[in-house]
Structure formats: structure tokens, C-alpha cells
Motif scaffolding. Structure first.
Motif, short mmCIF file in Angstrom:
data_model
loop_
_atom_site.label_atom_id
_atom_site.label_comp_id
_atom_site.label_asym_id
_atom_site.label_seq_id
_atom_site.Cartn_x
_atom_site.Cartn_y
_atom_site.Cartn_z
N ARG A 41 0.77 -1.36 0.08
CA ARG A 41 0.01 0.09 0.04
C ARG A 41 0.81 1.02 -0.07
NH1 ARG A 41 -4.20 -0.65 4.79
NH2 ARG A 41 -5.16 1.08 3.87
N ALA A 42 0.31 2.35 -0.43
CA ALA A 42 1.26 3.63 -0.61
C ALA A 42 -0.05 4.70 -0.37
CB ALA A 42 2.03 3.66 -1.74
N ALA A 43 0.57 5.91 0.36
CA ALA A 43 0.01 6.99 0.22
C ALA A 43 0.68 8.17 -0.45
CB ALA A 43 -0.47 7.55 1.65
N VAL A 44 0.13 8.87 -1.41
CA VAL A 44 0.89 10.01 -2.07
C VAL A 44 0.30 11.35 -1.89
CG1 VAL A 44 1.74 10.94 -4.49
CG2 VAL A 44 1.56 8.29 -3.86
N GLU A 45 0.95 12.31 -1.54
CA GLU A 45 0.66 13.71 -1.44
C GLU A 45 1.03 14.48 -2.60
OE1 GLU A 45 0.01 17.34 1.82
OE2 GLU A 45 1.50 15.59 2.21
N PHE A 46 0.48 15.32 -3.34
CA PHE A 46 0.89 16.24 -4.35
C PHE A 46 0.08 17.32 -4.63
CE2 PHE A 46 -2.31 12.76 -5.50
CZ PHE A 46 -3.13 13.49 -6.12
N THR A 47 0.58 18.21 -5.44
CA THR A 47 -0.09 19.48 -6.20
C THR A 47 -0.71 19.26 -7.48
OG1 THR A 47 1.03 20.57 -4.59
CG2 THR A 47 -0.10 21.86 -6.12
N VAL A 48 -1.87 19.48 -7.70
CA VAL A 48 -2.41 19.37 -8.92
C VAL A 48 -2.30 20.87 -9.66
CG1 VAL A 48 -4.55 18.96 -10.87
CG2 VAL A 48 -4.13 17.55 -8.48
N ALA B 49 -16.18 25.96 -18.65
CA ALA B 49 -14.84 26.06 -18.69
C ALA B 49 -14.67 27.10 -19.78
CB ALA B 49 -14.45 24.95 -19.25
N LYS B 50 -13.63 27.99 -19.33
CA LYS B 50 -13.14 29.12 -20.11
C LYS B 50 -11.47 29.36 -19.86
CE LYS B 50 -17.14 31.75 -18.19
NZ LYS B 50 -17.84 32.73 -17.47
N GLY B 51 -10.99 28.23 -19.82
CA GLY B 51 -9.60 28.21 -19.59
C GLY B 51 -8.89 28.50 -18.41
N GLN B 52 -9.72 28.35 -17.29
CA GLN B 52 -9.38 28.83 -15.89
C GLN B 52 -8.21 27.90 -15.57
OE1 GLN B 52 -12.43 27.80 -16.83
NE2 GLN B 52 -14.01 28.24 -15.54
N THR B 53 -7.39 28.27 -14.67
CA THR B 53 -6.26 27.60 -14.15
C THR B 53 -6.68 27.43 -12.76
OG1 THR B 53 -4.99 29.53 -13.71
CG2 THR B 53 -4.40 28.47 -15.69
N TYR B 54 -5.79 26.41 -12.07
CA TYR B 54 -6.11 25.98 -10.73
C TYR B 54 -4.81 25.42 -10.19
CZ TYR B 54 -7.56 21.48 -13.16
OH TYR B 54 -7.84 20.72 -13.69
N LYS B 55 -4.75 25.33 -8.85
CA LYS B 55 -3.74 24.83 -8.28
C LYS B 55 -4.31 24.34 -6.91
CE LYS B 55 0.71 25.70 -6.01
NZ LYS B 55 1.84 26.53 -5.71
N LEU B 56 -4.18 22.78 -6.88
CA LEU B 56 -5.02 22.03 -5.81
C LEU B 56 -4.11 21.26 -5.02
CD1 LEU B 56 -8.14 20.90 -7.52
CD2 LEU B 56 -8.07 22.47 -5.86
N PRO B 57 -4.11 20.96 -3.60
CA PRO B 57 -3.49 20.07 -3.03
C PRO B 57 -4.34 18.87 -3.36
CG PRO B 57 -4.50 21.49 -1.65
CD PRO B 57 -4.87 22.12 -2.77
N GLY B 58 -3.74 17.35 -3.37
CA GLY B 58 -4.27 16.19 -3.51
C GLY B 58 -3.69 15.33 -2.78
N GLY B 59 -4.41 14.25 -3.06
CA GLY B 59 -3.56 12.83 -2.33
C GLY B 59 -4.35 11.53 -3.08
N ALA B 60 -3.58 10.50 -2.81
CA ALA B 60 -4.15 9.24 -3.37
C ALA B 60 -3.55 8.14 -2.46
CB ALA B 60 -3.58 9.05 -4.89
N PHE B 61 -4.46 7.09 -2.57
CA PHE B 61 -3.95 5.84 -1.81
C PHE B 61 -4.12 4.88 -2.71
CE2 PHE B 61 -6.33 8.77 1.13
CZ PHE B 61 -5.17 8.91 2.23
N PHE B 62 -3.13 3.96 -2.62
CA PHE B 62 -3.02 3.09 -3.60
C PHE B 62 -2.87 1.53 -3.01
CE2 PHE B 62 -1.18 6.45 -5.60
CZ PHE B 62 -1.39 6.38 -7.12
N ASP B 63 -3.32 0.54 -3.53
CA ASP B 63 -2.96 -0.87 -3.23
C ASP B 63 -2.33 -1.58 -4.43
OD1 ASP B 63 -4.56 -1.01 -0.93
OD2 ASP B 63 -6.25 -2.00 -2.11
N ILE B 64 -1.24 -2.08 -4.18
CA ILE B 64 -0.04 -2.71 -5.07
C ILE B 64 -0.33 -4.12 -5.27
CG2 ILE B 64 2.38 -2.63 -5.76
CD1 ILE B 64 0.90 0.16 -5.74
N ARG B 65 -0.23 -4.85 -6.33
CA ARG B 65 -0.42 -6.05 -6.39
C ARG B 65 0.48 -6.52 -7.70
NH1 ARG B 65 -5.85 -7.41 -6.83
NH2 ARG B 65 -5.72 -7.59 -9.29
N GLY B 66 1.31 -7.65 -7.41
CA GLY B 66 1.88 -8.15 -8.43
C GLY B 66 3.02 -6.91 -9.38
N GLY B 67 3.27 -5.93 -8.48
CA GLY B 67 4.05 -4.90 -9.29
C GLY B 67 3.08 -3.97 -9.85
#
Length: 142
Positions: free
Chosen positions: A76-83, A97-115
């Protein structure tokens, strides 16, 4: 196992950032589980591919400031990032949508199996995104 998981996820985000969708999707198990931010659960690589096709029509995103935190056994793993993104085309039920830009903190959780990635659960703050693009949500989940 910890190092292998870290390398897998480094490669996963590198493929995402260079829009190498064959490599990106190749890192997923056939039965990958994708928990969509504030939405439902999708199962299978094909469903994930369709999700990414919609995302790529509507958004241009890069993932930065990546911190990968694998479990000791690498399963398993957790990842923190900025989008860092731009809203290109109106996504159904979301503001225009009008071409707006954004900057967001985000995260993800993973299960890993067989690489490979067997589950990914993504999170970002939808309200923060809405405030940045100047709109409100008209559907559940995004």
C-alpha cells in the motif's frame, strides 16, 4: 518491496505528466479499482481508460510536489501532491470552462499487487476547485 512500490508510483506519475497513456495504463492491473474523487467506484482498466479520456478532453493537468509514502511491505502507499491544471472544456454538471487555471493540493491511496496498481483512491477538495474556477457543482461527484 518498499523501493519497488516507490519506483512504480514515481513511474506512474511521470507517465501521467508526459501524457504517456499506454505506459500509464500498463501500470494498472486488469481489475484495477478506481475510487473517483467524491464520486463512485469504477472497476477495470477499460473503465479507467475511459475516465482518463474524459479528463483529458476537459482538463490539462500536471502533478507536482509529489511525496510517496509506501508501507513497509510495499502493498500500500499514500501519495501527496499538487495538481496544476487548466479547465479546457466544460465537464458535465460542472461550471463552464473558460481556460481557468487552478492549483490544488491532493492525495491518493494505492493498493499494489504483482508490481502493478490494483486500487487508486484520489482526493482533492472540490469546493476549493470550484472557488478557483468560479462556479458551483450541479451534479454529485466530480
Amino acid at each position: 518491496m518498499q523501493d519497488a512500490t516507490r519506483t512504480l508510483l514515481e513511474n506512474y506519475y511521470a507517465a501521467f505528466n508526459r501524457s504517456d497513456w499506454n505506459a500509464f495504463l500498463g501500470m494498472l492491473t486488469d481489475d484495477v479499482i478506481h475510487d473517483v474523487n467524491q464520486g463512485g467506484r469504477e472497476v477495470g482498466r477499460e473503465a479507467f481508460k475511459q475516465f482518463m479520456e474524459r479528463m483529458n478532453r476537459c482538463y490539462a493537468e500536471q502533478i507536482a510536489d509529489i511525496v510517496i509514502l509506501p508501507s513497509t511491505d510495499g502493498r500500500r502507499a499514500a501519495v501527496e501532491f499538487t495538481v496544476l491544471g487548466q479547465y479546457l472544456r466544460t465537464d458535465e454538471g460542472l461550471p463552464e470552462a473558460k481556460g481557468q487555471t487552478y492549483k490544488l493540493p491532493g492525495g491518493a491511496f494505492f493498493d499494489i499487487r504483482g508490481g502493478k496498481v490494483a486500487r487508486v483512491t484520489n482526493y482533492y477538495n472540490l469546493q476549493d476547485w470550484l472557488e478557483q474556477v468560479g462556479g458551483t457543482v450541479t451534479r454529485k461527484g466530480a
